[in-house]
Design a protein around this motif. Structure first.
Motif, PDB file in Angstrom:
ATOM      1  N   THR A   1       1.115  -0.971   0.068  1.00  0.00           N
ATOM      2  CA  THR A   1      -0.034  -0.523   0.007  1.00  0.00           C
ATOM      3  C   THR A   1       0.685   1.329   0.111  1.00  0.00           C
ATOM      4  O   THR A   1       1.971   1.068   0.591  1.00  0.00           O
ATOM      5  N   GLN A   2       0.489   2.209  -0.225  1.00  0.00           N
ATOM      6  CA  GLN A   2       0.805   3.049  -0.562  1.00  0.00           C
ATOM      7  C   GLN A   2       0.041   4.848   0.295  1.00  0.00           C
ATOM      8  O   GLN A   2      -0.935   4.753  -0.204  1.00  0.00           O
ATOM      9  N   LEU A   3       1.080   5.651   0.942  1.00  0.00           N
ATOM     10  CA  LEU A   3      -0.074   6.481   1.686  1.00  0.00           C
ATOM     11  C   LEU A   3       0.702   7.902   0.793  1.00  0.00           C
ATOM     12  O   LEU A   3       1.507   8.073   0.094  1.00  0.00           O
ATOM     13  N   LEU A   4       0.190   8.913   0.666  1.00  0.00           N
ATOM     14  CA  LEU A   4       0.239   9.492  -0.918  1.00  0.00           C
ATOM     15  C   LEU A   4       0.342  11.124  -0.555  1.00  0.00           C
ATOM     16  O   LEU A   4       0.005  11.821   1.275  1.00  0.00           O
ATOM     17  N   ASP A   5       1.748  11.490  -0.772  1.00  0.00           N
ATOM     18  CA  ASP A   5       1.832  12.868  -0.142  1.00  0.00           C
ATOM     19  C   ASP A   5       1.717  12.963   1.264  1.00  0.00           C
ATOM     20  O   ASP A   5       1.274  13.856   1.664  1.00  0.00           O
TER      21      ASP A   5
ATOM     22  N   TRP B   1       6.297  13.029  -1.473  1.00  0.00           N
ATOM     23  CA  TRP B   1       7.114  12.355  -0.543  1.00  0.00           C
ATOM     24  C   TRP B   1       5.383  11.371  -0.141  1.00  0.00           C
ATOM     25  O   TRP B   1       4.489  11.560   0.454  1.00  0.00           O
ATOM     26  N   ASP B   2       5.987   9.912  -0.396  1.00  0.00           N
ATOM     27  CA  ASP B   2       4.718   8.984  -0.100  1.00  0.00           C
ATOM     28  C   ASP B   2       5.573   8.126   0.544  1.00  0.00           C
ATOM     29  O   ASP B   2       6.617   7.984   0.768  1.00  0.00           O
ATOM     30  N   LEU B   3       4.523   7.423   1.932  1.00  0.00           N
ATOM     31  CA  LEU B   3       5.464   6.168   2.490  1.00  0.00           C
ATOM     32  C   LEU B   3       4.535   4.734   1.852  1.00  0.00           C
ATOM     33  O   LEU B   3       3.292   4.234   1.608  1.00  0.00           O
ATOM     34  N   CYS B   4       4.951   3.998   1.472  1.00  0.00           N
ATOM     35  CA  CYS B   4       5.283   2.361   1.405  1.00  0.00           C
ATOM     36  C   CYS B   4       5.154   1.466   1.920  1.00  0.00           C
ATOM     37  O   CYS B   4       6.351   1.427   2.987  1.00  0.00           O
ATOM     38  N   VAL B   5       4.433   0.833   2.113  1.00  0.00           N
ATOM     39  CA  VAL B   5       4.400  -0.809   3.090  1.00  0.00           C
ATOM     40  C   VAL B   5       4.407  -1.929   2.068  1.00  0.00           C
ATOM     41  O   VAL B   5       3.242  -1.724   1.652  1.00  0.00           O
TER      42      VAL B   5
ATOM     43  N   ILE C   1       9.280  -1.231   4.912  1.00  0.00           N
ATOM     44  CA  ILE C   1       8.906  -0.203   4.365  1.00  0.00           C
ATOM     45  C   ILE C   1      10.131   1.209   3.752  1.00  0.00           C
ATOM     46  O   ILE C   1      10.815   1.123   4.483  1.00  0.00           O
ATOM     47  N   TYR C   2       9.310   1.860   3.600  1.00  0.00           N
ATOM     48  CA  TYR C   2      10.503   2.922   2.630  1.00  0.00           C
ATOM     49  C   TYR C   2       9.152   4.454   2.611  1.00  0.00           C
ATOM     50  O   TYR C   2       8.068   3.911   1.806  1.00  0.00           O
ATOM     51  N   LEU C   3      10.178   5.079   2.062  1.00  0.00           N
ATOM     52  CA  LEU C   3       9.641   6.033   1.242  1.00  0.00           C
ATOM     53  C   LEU C   3      10.056   6.443  -0.181  1.00  0.00           C
ATOM     54  O   LEU C   3      11.295   6.092  -1.059  1.00  0.00           O
ATOM     55  N   SER C   4       9.025   6.893  -0.754  1.00  0.00           N
ATOM     56  CA  SER C   4       9.240   7.194  -2.573  1.00  0.00           C
ATOM     57  C   SER C   4       8.964   8.775  -3.228  1.00  0.00           C
ATOM     58  O   SER C   4       7.932   9.489  -1.651  1.00  0.00           O
TER      59      SER C   4
END
Length: 66
Positions: free
Chosen positions: A15-19, A24-28, A60-63
């Protein structure tokens, strides 16, 4: 932590939490690797000749978007 390649089944989802910050997005990502198997190739490997195991992981990473 295995030094040699292994083969098996892999599946997962993410999943990806946008902005969370501008651009910047937070991805898991969650993954599961089943029936990973490899042939014994090192003297330090325990018996039997074919080694088999399961691996589960969470990443868990940032894009950043450009």
């Amino acid at each position: 932590n295995v030094d040699t390649p292994a083969y098996g089944y892999y599946f997962g989802f993410g999943t990806q939490l946008l902005d969370i910050m501008p651009k910047w997005d937070l991805c898991v990502d969650v993954s599961n690797r089943l029936d990973m198997a490899r042939r014994k190739s090192k003297e330090s490997d325990p018996p039997p000749e074919n080694l088999q195991y399961d691996v589960r992981g969470v990443t868990i990473y940032l894009s950043r978007r450009f």
